[in-house]
Motif scaffolding. Structure first.
Motif, mmCIF file in Angstrom:
data_model
loop_
_atom_site.group_PDB
_atom_site.id
_atom_site.type_symbol
_atom_site.label_atom_id
_atom_site.label_comp_id
_atom_site.label_asym_id
_atom_site.label_seq_id
_atom_site.Cartn_x
_atom_site.Cartn_y
_atom_site.Cartn_z
ATOM 1 N N ILE A 1 -50.644 -21.748 -44.020
ATOM 2 C CA ILE A 1 -51.342 -21.436 -45.273
ATOM 3 C C ILE A 1 -50.506 -20.490 -46.127
ATOM 4 C CG2 ILE A 1 -53.380 -20.334 -46.285
ATOM 5 C CD1 ILE A 1 -53.887 -23.095 -45.061
ATOM 6 N N ALA A 2 -49.827 -19.537 -45.501
ATOM 7 C CA ALA A 2 -48.976 -18.609 -46.249
ATOM 8 C C ALA A 2 -47.873 -19.375 -46.981
ATOM 9 C CB ALA A 2 -48.365 -17.574 -45.311
ATOM 10 N N ASP A 3 -47.294 -20.380 -46.325
ATOM 11 C CA ASP A 3 -46.242 -21.167 -46.965
ATOM 12 C C ASP A 3 -46.800 -22.010 -48.103
ATOM 13 O OD1 ASP A 3 -44.518 -20.072 -45.193
ATOM 14 O OD2 ASP A 3 -43.812 -21.954 -44.334
ATOM 15 N N LEU A 4 -47.967 -22.587 -47.909
ATOM 16 C CA LEU A 4 -48.587 -23.386 -48.971
ATOM 17 C C LEU A 4 -48.963 -22.504 -50.165
ATOM 18 C CD1 LEU A 4 -50.843 -25.671 -46.747
ATOM 19 C CD2 LEU A 4 -48.882 -26.413 -48.110
ATOM 20 N N ARG A 5 -49.398 -21.291 -49.882
ATOM 21 C CA ARG A 5 -49.686 -20.343 -50.959
ATOM 22 C C ARG A 5 -48.414 -19.972 -51.701
ATOM 23 N NH1 ARG A 5 -53.003 -15.313 -48.682
ATOM 24 N NH2 ARG A 5 -52.609 -14.632 -50.825
ATOM 25 N N ALA A 6 -47.356 -19.721 -50.944
ATOM 26 C CA ALA A 6 -46.084 -19.338 -51.555
ATOM 27 C C ALA A 6 -45.547 -20.436 -52.459
ATOM 28 C CB ALA A 6 -45.060 -19.007 -50.472
ATOM 29 N N ALA A 7 -45.837 -21.683 -52.116
ATOM 30 C CA ALA A 7 -45.376 -22.814 -52.917
ATOM 31 C C ALA A 7 -46.334 -23.129 -54.067
ATOM 32 C CB ALA A 7 -45.222 -24.050 -52.041
ATOM 33 N N GLY A 8 -47.437 -22.396 -54.155
ATOM 34 C CA GLY A 8 -48.372 -22.595 -55.254
ATOM 35 C C GLY A 8 -49.342 -23.743 -55.060
ATOM 36 N N LEU A 9 -49.396 -24.313 -53.857
ATOM 37 C CA LEU A 9 -50.278 -25.456 -53.615
ATOM 38 C C LEU A 9 -51.732 -25.045 -53.403
ATOM 39 C CD1 LEU A 9 -47.947 -27.501 -51.266
ATOM 40 C CD2 LEU A 9 -48.632 -28.149 -53.568
ATOM 41 N N VAL A 10 -51.929 -23.863 -52.864
ATOM 42 C CA VAL A 10 -53.285 -23.379 -52.641
ATOM 43 C C VAL A 10 -53.378 -21.930 -53.094
ATOM 44 C CG1 VAL A 10 -53.624 -24.920 -50.664
ATOM 45 C CG2 VAL A 10 -52.806 -22.588 -50.273
ATOM 46 N N ARG A 11 -54.610 -21.477 -53.275
ATOM 47 C CA ARG A 11 -54.819 -20.090 -53.706
ATOM 48 C C ARG A 11 -56.031 -19.527 -52.963
ATOM 49 N NH1 ARG A 11 -59.155 -19.973 -57.132
ATOM 50 N NH2 ARG A 11 -59.850 -22.016 -57.858
ATOM 51 N N PRO A 12 -55.964 -18.255 -52.592
ATOM 52 C CA PRO A 12 -57.104 -17.642 -51.910
ATOM 53 C C PRO A 12 -58.100 -17.090 -52.925
ATOM 54 C CG PRO A 12 -55.300 -16.096 -52.001
ATOM 55 C CD PRO A 12 -54.801 -17.356 -52.660
ATOM 56 N N GLN B 1 -36.154 -21.458 -44.674
ATOM 57 C CA GLN B 1 -35.662 -22.795 -45.009
ATOM 58 C C GLN B 1 -36.815 -23.739 -45.307
ATOM 59 O OE1 GLN B 1 -33.112 -24.292 -41.879
ATOM 60 N NE2 GLN B 1 -31.326 -23.954 -43.148
ATOM 61 N N ARG B 2 -37.835 -23.668 -44.458
ATOM 62 C CA ARG B 2 -38.986 -24.544 -44.633
ATOM 63 C C ARG B 2 -39.635 -24.327 -45.995
ATOM 64 N NH1 ARG B 2 -42.541 -22.985 -40.314
ATOM 65 N NH2 ARG B 2 -43.552 -21.611 -41.796
ATOM 66 N N ARG B 3 -39.786 -23.069 -46.385
ATOM 67 C CA ARG B 3 -40.425 -22.771 -47.668
ATOM 68 C C ARG B 3 -39.607 -23.304 -48.841
ATOM 69 N NH1 ARG B 3 -41.968 -18.141 -44.618
ATOM 70 N NH2 ARG B 3 -40.047 -17.023 -45.041
ATOM 71 N N TYR B 4 -38.287 -23.135 -48.787
ATOM 72 C CA TYR B 4 -37.467 -23.533 -49.932
ATOM 73 C C TYR B 4 -37.173 -25.030 -49.947
ATOM 74 C CZ TYR B 4 -37.401 -18.749 -51.293
ATOM 75 O OH TYR B 4 -37.820 -17.514 -51.716
ATOM 76 N N ARG B 5 -37.245 -25.675 -48.798
ATOM 77 C CA ARG B 5 -37.181 -27.138 -48.794
ATOM 78 C C ARG B 5 -38.432 -27.722 -49.447
ATOM 79 N NH1 ARG B 5 -34.877 -27.415 -42.795
ATOM 80 N NH2 ARG B 5 -32.648 -27.536 -43.233
ATOM 81 N N LEU B 6 -39.572 -27.105 -49.148
ATOM 82 C CA LEU B 6 -40.822 -27.532 -49.772
ATOM 83 C C LEU B 6 -40.733 -27.343 -51.277
ATOM 84 C CD1 LEU B 6 -43.785 -28.427 -49.733
ATOM 85 C CD2 LEU B 6 -44.428 -26.072 -49.179
ATOM 86 N N LEU B 7 -40.183 -26.232 -51.693
ATOM 87 C CA LEU B 7 -40.031 -25.958 -53.119
ATOM 88 C C LEU B 7 -39.105 -26.994 -53.772
ATOM 89 C CD1 LEU B 7 -40.534 -24.075 -55.503
ATOM 90 C CD2 LEU B 7 -38.574 -22.726 -54.767
ATOM 91 N N ALA B 8 -38.020 -27.344 -53.082
ATOM 92 C CA ALA B 8 -37.083 -28.345 -53.609
ATOM 93 C C ALA B 8 -37.781 -29.701 -53.768
ATOM 94 C CB ALA B 8 -35.866 -28.472 -52.694
ATOM 95 N N GLU B 9 -38.586 -30.056 -52.778
ATOM 96 C CA GLU B 9 -39.312 -31.329 -52.834
ATOM 97 C C GLU B 9 -40.293 -31.351 -54.007
ATOM 98 O OE1 GLU B 9 -41.050 -31.615 -49.016
ATOM 99 O OE2 GLU B 9 -39.146 -31.992 -47.979
ATOM 100 N N LEU B 10 -40.967 -30.233 -54.221
ATOM 101 C CA LEU B 10 -41.923 -30.151 -55.321
ATOM 102 C C LEU B 10 -41.224 -30.285 -56.672
ATOM 103 C CD1 LEU B 10 -44.229 -27.284 -54.020
ATOM 104 C CD2 LEU B 10 -44.829 -29.701 -54.256
ATOM 105 N N GLN B 11 -40.026 -29.685 -56.786
ATOM 106 C CA GLN B 11 -39.282 -29.760 -58.038
ATOM 107 C C GLN B 11 -38.765 -31.168 -58.309
ATOM 108 O OE1 GLN B 11 -39.021 -27.131 -60.299
ATOM 109 N NE2 GLN B 11 -40.537 -26.342 -58.865
ATOM 110 N N ALA B 12 -38.549 -31.931 -57.248
ATOM 111 C CA ALA B 12 -38.012 -33.284 -57.406
ATOM 112 C C ALA B 12 -39.069 -34.285 -57.835
ATOM 113 C CB ALA B 12 -37.378 -33.738 -56.096
ATOM 114 N N GLN B 13 -40.332 -33.900 -57.744
ATOM 115 C CA GLN B 13 -41.401 -34.834 -58.111
ATOM 116 C C GLN B 13 -41.496 -35.050 -59.614
ATOM 117 O OE1 GLN B 13 -44.941 -33.229 -56.301
ATOM 118 N NE2 GLN B 13 -44.273 -33.740 -54.227
#
Length: 238
Positions: free
Chosen positions: A55-66, A226-238
């Protein structure tokens, strides 16, 4: 502990991938509340620590919010589609991933060497940097400098000047969030506390003079980034 750290990374990634897929396919829509921590633990057969890490990683990527006192909800599409990154930040993602890959090898070994070479004074310096970071999190101030001091203190504890020279060459940009000030994680307390906990595991292994445990704790720390920034890269590629 070595096995737990690596296993936790894999399990957290599985939770992230599944929840992200549900968000992207519309199974979880904007404003929907995520299942509670106990529900996620049961659904994925994982520990609460793994759930909180995902959840912390999803929050960091902006996908979810508390939402205080209510739970965690899917963010609005606009908040997660581009994350409002600046052009400079977007261009920094590939370099950040390359640097993390390099640091995993270099700093993993540095942590192992520090575990058997560190002096009492050097161990104290590592611990002091970690305490400083905890205080800054509590005060809601920038932790980038303290984070860098922690890694520099470990490099110094190798008593090998080349590890120090390498980190000094890259400077504070070795701390990824310092290069991405618009990312939610830059000031997200839950995320910063997670980073601090990862540091605490590294420190404990060095204090116990356990080289392999220190190596794996540092690698787990880098893999999480790495996991967090790979997720960020994937989101930017969409």
């Amino acid at each position: 502990m070595r096995t737990n750290a690596r296993a936790r990374q894999r399990l957290a990634q599985r939770v992230i991938d599944e929840l992200r897929m549900q968000i992207e396919t519309g199974k979880l829509q904007t404003g929907d509340q995520l299942p509670t921590e106990p529900q996620l633990e049961a659904a994925f057969d994982v520990s609460r620590t793994v759930v909180r890490e995902a959840i912390a990683d999803l929050r960091a990527a902006g996908l979810v919010r508390p939402v205080q006192g209510k739970g965690v909800f899917v963010s609005e599409t606009s908040a997660r589609s581009g994350l409002l990154l600046t052009p400079i930040e977007v261009k920094s993602i590939p370099e950040t991933l390359e640097l993390l890959e390099f640091r995993m090898a270099a700093e993993g070994e540095a942590a192992a060497i520090a575990a058997y070479r560190r002096t009492a004074e050097q161990e104290a310096a590592i611990a002091a940097a970690n305490r400083k970071m905890a205080l800054l999190i509590e005060q809601e101030l920038s932790t980038v400098e303290a984070d860098f001091e922690f890694h520099m203190a470990i490099a110094a504890a190798t008593n090998n000047r080349f590890y120090v020279d390498v980190l000094r060459h890259f400077g504070a940009r070795t701390i990824p969030r310092g290069q991405f000030p618009t990312l939610p994680e830059a000031n997200d307390r839950a995320y910063l506390e997670k980073v601090h906990a990862e540091h605490a595991e590294i420190l404990a292994a060095i204090a116990d003079q356990d080289p392999e445990r220190a190596r794996q704790a540092m690698r787990a720390h880098m893999l999480a980034s790495q996991r967090r920034y790979r997720l960020l890269a994937e989101l930017q590629a969409q």
